[in-house]
Structures are given as C-alpha cells and as structure tokens.
Design an enzyme around this catalytic site. Structure first.
Site, PDB file in Angstrom:
ATOM      1  N   HIS A   1       0.844  -1.205   0.000  1.00  0.00           N
ATOM      2  CA  HIS A   1       0.000   0.000   0.000  1.00  0.00           C
ATOM      3  C   HIS A   1       0.877   1.253   0.000  1.00  0.00           C
ATOM      4  O   HIS A   1       0.594   2.234   0.690  1.00  0.00           O
ATOM      5  CB  HIS A   1      -0.930  -0.017   1.211  1.00  0.00           C
ATOM      6  CG  HIS A   1      -1.948  -1.112   1.110  1.00  0.00           C
ATOM      7  ND1 HIS A   1      -2.749  -1.484   2.148  1.00  0.00           N
ATOM      8  CD2 HIS A   1      -2.284  -1.907   0.070  1.00  0.00           C
ATOM      9  CE1 HIS A   1      -3.544  -2.475   1.745  1.00  0.00           C
ATOM     10  NE2 HIS A   1      -3.282  -2.750   0.490  1.00  0.00           N
TER      11      HIS A   1
HETATM   12  C1  LIG Z   1      -0.037  -7.536  -4.607  1.00  0.00           C
HETATM   13  C2  LIG Z   1      -0.779  -6.246  -4.416  1.00  0.00           C
HETATM   14  C3  LIG Z   1      -2.054  -6.250  -3.843  1.00  0.00           C
HETATM   15  C4  LIG Z   1      -2.762  -5.069  -3.673  1.00  0.00           C
HETATM   16  N1  LIG Z   1      -4.046  -5.100  -3.215  1.00  0.00           N
HETATM   17  C5  LIG Z   1      -4.776  -3.969  -3.180  1.00  0.00           C
HETATM   18  C6  LIG Z   1      -6.154  -4.008  -2.853  1.00  0.00           C
HETATM   19  O1  LIG Z   1      -6.740  -5.072  -2.636  1.00  0.00           O
HETATM   20  N2  LIG Z   1      -6.840  -2.839  -2.801  1.00  0.00           N
HETATM   21  C7  LIG Z   1      -6.230  -1.648  -3.057  1.00  0.00           C
HETATM   22  O2  LIG Z   1      -6.887  -0.615  -2.956  1.00  0.00           O
HETATM   23  N3  LIG Z   1      -4.931  -1.586  -3.401  1.00  0.00           N
HETATM   24  C8  LIG Z   1      -4.201  -2.722  -3.493  1.00  0.00           C
HETATM   25  N4  LIG Z   1      -2.891  -2.664  -3.899  1.00  0.00           N
HETATM   26  C9  LIG Z   1      -2.291  -1.341  -4.200  1.00  0.00           C
HETATM   27  C10 LIG Z   1      -2.748  -0.737  -5.523  1.00  0.00           C
HETATM   28  O3  LIG Z   1      -2.825  -1.698  -6.543  1.00  0.00           O
HETATM   29  C11 LIG Z   1      -1.781   0.379  -5.922  1.00  0.00           C
HETATM   30  O4  LIG Z   1      -1.686   1.270  -4.846  1.00  0.00           O
HETATM   31  C12 LIG Z   1      -2.244   1.150  -7.160  1.00  0.00           C
HETATM   32  O5  LIG Z   1      -2.371   0.302  -8.262  1.00  0.00           O
HETATM   33  C13 LIG Z   1      -1.282   2.271  -7.485  1.00  0.00           C
HETATM   34  O6  LIG Z   1      -1.805   3.027  -8.549  1.00  0.00           O
HETATM   35  P1  LIG Z   1      -0.879   4.041  -9.369  1.00  0.00           P
HETATM   36  O7  LIG Z   1      -1.710   4.642 -10.408  1.00  0.00           O
HETATM   37  O8  LIG Z   1      -0.183   4.924  -8.399  1.00  0.00           O
HETATM   38  O9  LIG Z   1       0.259   3.111  -9.987  1.00  0.00           O
HETATM   39  P2  LIG Z   1       0.145   1.763 -10.917  1.00  0.00           P
HETATM   40  O10 LIG Z   1      -1.256   1.252 -10.919  1.00  0.00           O
HETATM   41  O11 LIG Z   1       1.197   0.879 -10.421  1.00  0.00           O
HETATM   42  O12 LIG Z   1       0.457   2.322 -12.355  1.00  0.00           O
HETATM   43  C14 LIG Z   1       1.714   2.775 -12.772  1.00  0.00           C
HETATM   44  C15 LIG Z   1       1.873   2.431 -14.240  1.00  0.00           C
HETATM   45  O13 LIG Z   1       2.979   3.116 -14.784  1.00  0.00           O
HETATM   46  C16 LIG Z   1       3.703   2.242 -15.619  1.00  0.00           C
HETATM   47  N5  LIG Z   1       5.100   2.702 -15.656  1.00  0.00           N
HETATM   48  C17 LIG Z   1       5.982   2.764 -14.641  1.00  0.00           C
HETATM   49  N6  LIG Z   1       7.166   3.238 -15.061  1.00  0.00           N
HETATM   50  C18 LIG Z   1       7.030   3.496 -16.365  1.00  0.00           C
HETATM   51  C19 LIG Z   1       7.917   4.008 -17.351  1.00  0.00           C
HETATM   52  N7  LIG Z   1       9.170   4.360 -17.057  1.00  0.00           N
HETATM   53  N8  LIG Z   1       7.449   4.151 -18.620  1.00  0.00           N
HETATM   54  C20 LIG Z   1       6.171   3.796 -18.943  1.00  0.00           C
HETATM   55  N9  LIG Z   1       5.300   3.305 -18.044  1.00  0.00           N
HETATM   56  C21 LIG Z   1       5.725   3.162 -16.763  1.00  0.00           C
HETATM   57  C22 LIG Z   1       3.561   0.895 -14.952  1.00  0.00           C
HETATM   58  O14 LIG Z   1       3.831  -0.160 -15.859  1.00  0.00           O
HETATM   59  C23 LIG Z   1       2.120   0.942 -14.477  1.00  0.00           C
HETATM   60  O15 LIG Z   1       1.230   0.461 -15.445  1.00  0.00           O
HETATM   61  C24 LIG Z   1      -2.162  -3.829  -4.053  1.00  0.00           C
HETATM   62  C25 LIG Z   1      -0.884  -3.835  -4.625  1.00  0.00           C
HETATM   63  C26 LIG Z   1      -0.198  -5.027  -4.817  1.00  0.00           C
HETATM   64  C27 LIG Z   1       1.161  -5.000  -5.441  1.00  0.00           C
END
Ligand SMILES: Cc1cc2nc3c(=O)[nH]c(=O)nc-3n(C[C@H](O)[C@H](O)[C@H](O)COP(=O)(O)OP(=O)(O)OC[C@H]3O[C@@H](n4cnc5c(N)ncnc54)[C@H](O)[C@@H]3O)c2cc1C
Ligand SMILES: *[C@@H]1O[C@H](CO)[C@@H](O)[C@H](O)[C@H]1NC(C)=O
Ligand SMILES: *[C@@H]1O[C@H](CO)[C@@H](O)[C@H](O)[C@H]1NC(C)=O
Ligand SMILES: *[C@@H]1O[C@H](CO)[C@@H](O)[C@H](O)[C@H]1NC(C)=O
Length: 628
Positions: free
Chosen positions: A557
């Site tokens: 998280h």
């Molecule tokens: C195993 C696990 C279980 C979880 N369970 C839950 C849950 O049940 N409920 C909940 O609310 N949250 C949960 N989470 C947390 C939640 O999934 C994350 O907090 C959330 O997805 C983060 O969103 P974001 O948009 O910040 O990043 P992300 O969803 O991680 O998106 C970032 C994106 O940027 C892309 N990216 C990164 N670097 C680059 C680059 N240099 N060039 C191009 N693209 C790039 C990545 O490939 C990715 O697609 C969990 C996480 C994990 C790992």
C-alpha cells in the site's frame, strides 16, 4: 413506439454492448489449462534485477510530433485521467505505458492473484536490505510488487475497495490549504466512479455514501464463508460494530467490498479506458518505456517526453502538459532522472539539477504481519478445483476473492490520538504452502517455525495502517534502466510507536481467540519459537517484538513519495492542483501524491485523486484548446 418498447430495445442494445459475464463461454477445462500454465510460469519465475530489456539499440532519436497531454503510465491513475481528459474532443491525449494490454482470462481469477506477482506482469522490485522489518525474508528484503500493463497494479492486486477514514481528507485540505480536498468535496468524486451492487446483504451498506452508474463495479463476495461469519461474530462479542467501512466511519468489522464484476477482476483500464479507447483524440502506446521528461532549464517548463519502444528511442512533445502517473516508485524515479529531486543526491549521481525538491524522501508503507496462524478443531469443507471453478463461472465462491481472505476489521489502538483506524485485521483461511514461501520471499526456516506442526489454520493478519515511520526512493545511477533503490524503513520511528501499535494488534488477536465464537472451534496458537528469537521468553512482549521484526513485510500500500502540500521547503513536491513546485506544465497524479496515510487500501482513493486531477485540468483551461 411507446415507452416500454423503447426501454426494451434500449435494454437489448445495452446487453449487446456489455461484456456478459454470467454466460461465460469459457469452460472448466479451459480455466484449468490456464491455471496449469500460470503455475509453471510462477514456479520458474526469476526476479529481474533491472529494466535493461527496454534499452534502445542505438542513439538515434525519432521525433513523434506533439500531443496536448502526454500521460506517463497507463496504470490506475493514468487510465482514469486519460479517460476523463479525452472527453474533451479538441484535446489530443497520448498514454505511454511500458506494459501491454492484458488479454488473459486468467487475470480475472482473483483466487489466483498471488500467481500474477510471479509472472511477466510484475516489475519485480524488492527493497534494499532492511534492519527493522522483513528480517525473516530472503536477504532481509521486502518484496515491492508492482504491475506493468494497462490498468497498472490493478492487474495484480486484491481488488479491495476501501476509501479510508473521512477525516483523512479534511486533514489533506488542511495540509494543502485547499478546502476542495475536504471529505465533503471529494465524496462526490468517489461516488462518481462507483457502480455499487448489493450482492451480499450480510453486512450493512450505507447507501448514501455509494454511487451507482459509474465505471467501476463494486460488490461483495458471495456467499459469505464460515471464517467470515466467525470473525464477525467474534468482533460482535468484543463489542465491535459491524459496519460499512466506506460509510460514515471505518471503525468496526466487515467483509470486503471488491471492485469486481460478478466475481471477476475488473482492472481500472477495463473499467475506465477500454470502453472509450476508440476515441480518435486518444492514443495509447504500449511497450513504451519513459526514460526522461525534457524540461527547459531556463524557463523550467516541461517540453516533452523521451521513451524507448522496440529498441528505438522516441521524443514526443507536449503542447499543454506532461502528466506523471508512473506509480509510487517510478514517478519519483522519472522526476529525478529529469533533474527534479534532492540536490545533493542528484549531484552524487551526476544528474543536472533543475529543481531542488525532496522527491522520494517520504515514502510510506504499511507493515503487514501475517504469520499469526491459529489452529482450530474445525475441518475445512473440502472443495475440488472443479467445484471451485464451476462456482467461479457463476460469479460466486472461493475463487472470487484474493489470498483466501475473509473478514476485515479496522480499529483504533490506544496510541492513536485522533480518530483514525491504525490497526487493520484481515482473516484468511490458509494452508501451509511452498508457493507462499516463494511469493513472499520467506526464509524457509522462519516460515516453517511460524506454522509449527500445523498444515492449515486461520491466519489473522495485523497491519499498522497509520504508521509514523517513512522511507525513501532513490536512484541507483543516472541510467533509467536501473531499478530505483527502495528503502521502506518500516517500524523504525525513534519513539517506537509503530512497534507498540503492532504489538497491541497481536494482543487483540489473542483477545479475539477468547471470544465464545472462537472458543467453539478450540483455537490454539501453535507456532514454534522463531530462529533468531529464541533468546526471548516465548510469547513475552520482547519475543513478539522480535517475531514482528521477522515476519512483518510490505503490505503493497505504498504511497507518498511525492506528497502534495503547500510548502516545498517542508517537503511538498506538488501543490493542491497537483502541479510540481517550480516547474511549469508538469503534474503528478498517482499514489505518490498522498500526503498522509489513509488508513487502508489505496486504489479507490487513487481513482478519486485522478478524477480530481482531470477536473482541475479541465477547469484550469476552461475546457478550451489554446490553439482554437
Ligand atoms: C499484490 C498487491 C495487492 C494489492 N491489493 C490492493 C487491494 O486489494 N486494494 C487496493 O486498494 N490496493 C491494493 N494494492 C495497491 C494498488 O494496486 C496500488 O496502490 C495502485 O495500483 C497504485 O496506482 P498508481 O496509479 O499509483 O500506480 P500503478 O497502478 O502501479 O500504475 C503505474 C503504471 O505506470 C507504468 N510505468 C511505470 N514506469 C514506467 C515508465 N518508465 N514508462 C512507462 N510506463 C511506466 C507501470 O507499468 C504501471 O502500469 C495492491 C498492490 C499489490 C502490489
Ligand atoms: C502458456 O504460457 C506460454 C508462455 O508463458 C504461452 O506462450 C502460452 O500461450 C500459454 N498457453 C495458454 C493455453 O495460455
Ligand atoms: C541475496 O544477496 C546475495 C549477495 O548480495 C545475492 O547474490 C543474491 O542473489 C540475493 N538473493 C536474493 C533472493 O535477492
Ligand atoms: C471443538 O472444540 C470445542 C471447544 O473445546 C468443542 O466444544 C467442539 O465440540 C469441538 N468441535 C469439534 C468438531 O471437535
């Protein structure tokens, strides 16, 4: 045509457009093949140590022209923002995502979620060796799972839908000096994204806090299982309320609300962006790895983005803005690679400093302590894989929830001065398994000792969801193809607050075992003394402290690596409109910007942040294109 006929025709049309989940054409045998395949993949998975596979073959740079908005990362936040900005037909929007669009039906089976972390979907990060937590894991490191692909980490997470405590957002309004972040103002944004469906009436739902008709389907698992009922009854007997944790208070016990559709994972890309991906002003480039944002050093204005794709380097200009949504580790990584970060660190690495900001200096992660295995005299109902899969195809049963989890409770420890939940308990019905060892990266001897002689148990996981400790994200080198250095530094606050909260969590698990509900299954803690903790008297406070440092790991998280706030001299990276301080035409709008813990699972809140970012951008430009 009269009204009824029109309605009927509309309904038929709508059904034609909808993905029909109930009448899945997939068979049990096909699903079994997918499971076999994923099992082989997970068992042979090797953690990558860098991102060199994205490296270009030569120095040539191909110019790709310009877009109004360039969004870096098509994850949770990126998918929502791309969807909302491309509603404005005159704006053209480019999404650059390193991964691909996930097509496999296996991805939808929540019951196999853990397998996805050991697959090509995974970035494969781990923390640097730790000294205060994760000691019972290989090389004293915590796994730092993140997914790659459209939908981002919603492709491999537990799909728990949870918004945290309402007062969190009032605190954000105070921190940013902007009342539009208060709960009163963000609640409509939460509701706007949601399509709530009541499928399991066993716990209360406060309807006025839920939305219907939004892109994200929210529901509870059906049916409720024995462990969940036991967990709720035990909490009732301890005087706890049974609540809708997304209602007026989070405090109490419940079962999870999930953003699934008929029991299947619905990733955030699928919910928000795929339905509109045909828009002509929206371009999604997958397999595109961003290496840098080009910023004019004199005017401090973001100009465009460099990325690699299939061995070539590209440059694309952004007319209006660059929006960074690469997630909690890679958003700060890209900022630092582009010259925005702590001056001293960037100089050491050899990167030209454009703006000196404390990027990556306040990383927050929740410790998840999951080795309290409670043995009972209950015989688990035997379900064959066939039966589980048949249930799954009807949208119900064991495989519609991740990690075998059942009940959840949010509580306040005696150390919590405000009204936040700081402990979360999650019940799960578990078997001892080699796969769990591989998934979490356990040192085998610690895992075996935590289980003792038992082979199945009810685990009550203890999380500290409002920790004081914080860590860092730093660069390993000036190369964008090196993984960032992740240091969670959990359970390290000098006052020892986080340890006391976790210890209180452990004590409360033993209280729960004393309730009539739990006593009816004769619960026993039968773990053996952990290697490394034998010096302490077994089950004493000192023993549990040692146990916690060995067995607590990262809850996934993670947040706060680029927090919003009102003063960059106090560590804020973006203002309340999510603009990077001191740099023009650049925003950050993902989990990185959360300024405090939010007492729980972050995705729903990240979606809200992304909805708000899109609204803010629309209002900043009065919906007007600068060239018309
Ligand atoms: C195993 C696990 C279980 C979880 N369970 C839950 C849950 O049940 N409920 C909940 O609310 N949250 C949960 N989470 C947390 C939640 O999934 C994350 O907090 C959330 O997805 C983060 O969103 P974001 O948009 O910040 O990043 P992300 O969803 O991680 O998106 C970032 C994106 O940027 C892309 N990216 C990164 N670097 C680059 C680059 N240099 N060039 C191009 N693209 C790039 C990545 O490939 C990715 O697609 C969990 C996480 C994990 C790992
Ligand atoms: C099994 O996995 C391999 C490689 O991981 C893939 O090429 C193949 O298509 C998969 N088969 C099925 C049935 O999904
Ligand atoms: C642990 O560290 C050693 C030495 O630093 C390294 O060779 C090994 O690959 C690491 N193992 C894991 C699982 O990270
Ligand atoms: C389990 O233990 C409890 C308490 O000792 C007892 O009342 C119950 O009958 C036992 N159940 C089974 C199935 O053995």
């Amino acid at each position: 045509m009269n009204k009824t006929i029109i309605k009927l025709v509309m309904t038929i049309l709508m059904f034609g457009l909808m993905k029909i989940d109930f009448v899945s054409s997939t068979t049990v045998d096909e699903l079994k093949k997918l499971i076999e395949n994923a099992t082989i993949e997970a068992n042979t998975y090797e953690f990558p140590t860098d991102a060199r596979k994205f490296e270009a073959k030569d120095d040539k740079i191909i110019e790709l022209g310009s877009y109004d908005f360039v969004i870096i990362g098509g994850g949770v936040a990126g998918s929502v923002i791309a969807s909302r900005l491309s509603e404005i037909r005159r704006w053209n929007v480019l999404v650059l995502e390193a991964g691909k669009v996930e097509e496999s039906e296996f991805n939808e089976m929540l019951g196999y979620t853990a397998f996805l972390a050991l697959s090509d979907l995974s970035w494969g990060f781990s923390s640097v060796p730790q000294t205060t937590a994760c000691l019972g894991f290989l090389n004293q490191t915590c796994r730092a799972y993140r997914a790659r692909g459209m939908g981002g980490t919603s492709l491999m997470n537990g799909a728990v839908y949870e918004r945290g405590m309402p007062s969190t957002f009032d605190e954000w309004a105070e921190i940013t000096n902007d009342p539009s972040w208060s709960y009163k103002h963000v609640l409509p944004l939460f509701k706007r994204s949601e399509d709530f469906h009541l499928r399991n009436p066993n716990t209360p739902v406060e309807r006025k806090y839920h939305g219907t008709g939004g892109p994200l389907n929210v529901e509870q698992k059906v049916p409720q299982d024995f462990v969940a009922s036991l967990f709720l009854q035990g909490h009732r007997e301890l005087g706890s309320d049974i609540v809708d944790y997304n209602g007026h208070t989070q405090l109490g016990a419940s079962i999870f609300q999930l953003y699934t559709r008929n029991g299947r994972r619905q990733n955030v890309y699928e919910a928000f962006l795929r339905p509109v991906s045909q828009r002509r002003n929206l371009n999604i480039l997958t397999k595109s790895y961003v290496t840098k944002i080009n910023i004019n050093k004199k005017t401090k204005t973001a100009k465009g983005v460099m990325f690699t794709r299939n061995g070539q380097t590209y440059y694309v200009r952004a007319n209006m803005e660059v929006i960074l949504t690469a997630g909690v580790f890679q958003t700060p990584q890209i900022l630092m690679l582009s010259g925005i970060g702590p001056r001293k660190h960037l100089r050491e690495i050899g990167i030209d400093v454009i703006e000196d900001l404390e990027v990556g200096s306040r990383l927050k992660e929740d410790p998840l302590c999951q080795a309290l295995y409670i043995t009972t005299n209950m015989t688990k109902p035997v379900e064959t894989l066939e039966e589980q899969l048949r249930d799954y195809l009807r949208g119900v049963g064991t495989l519609t929830q991740a990690y075998s989890t059942s009940g959840v409770a949010f509580q306040r420890s005696q150390f919590e001065e405000q009204n936040y939940a700081d402990i979360e308990f999650i019940a799960a019905s578990l078997d001892k398994s080699d796969f769990d060892v591989a998934y979490a990266g356990w040192k085998n001897e610690i895992y075996q000792a935590a289980w003792g002689d038992n082979t199945n148990a009810i685990a009550i996981n203890v999380h500290n969801v409002n920790p004081r400790s914080s860590g860092t994200v730093r660069l390993r080198s000036a190369s964008p193809f090196d993984f960032p250095l992740i240091d969670f530094n959990m359970m390290s606050d000098p006052e020892g607050h986080d340890m006391e909260v976790l210890f209180e969590g452990v004590s409360r698990v033993f209280d729960l075992m004393q309730t009539p509900a739990f006593r009816s299954i004769n619960p026993q803690y039968k773990g053996s003394p952990l290697p490394g903790c034998e010096n302490h008297q077994f089950l004493s406070k000192a023993y549990w402290f040692c146990f916690l440092r060995q067995t607590c790991t990262a809850a996934n998280h993670v947040r706060g690596s680029c927090p919003m706030g009102s003063n960059p001299n106090q560590g804020a990276i973006v203002d309340s409109r999510l603009k990077v301080f001191g740099v023009r035409k650049l925003r950050v709008a993902d989990s990185s910007v959360m300024p405090t813990s939010m007492s729980g699972h972050p995705t729903a809140t990240i979606i809200m942040i992304a909805e708000k970012a899109a609204n803010t951008i629309k209002s900043d430009y009065h919906h007007m294109h600068p060239f018309h």
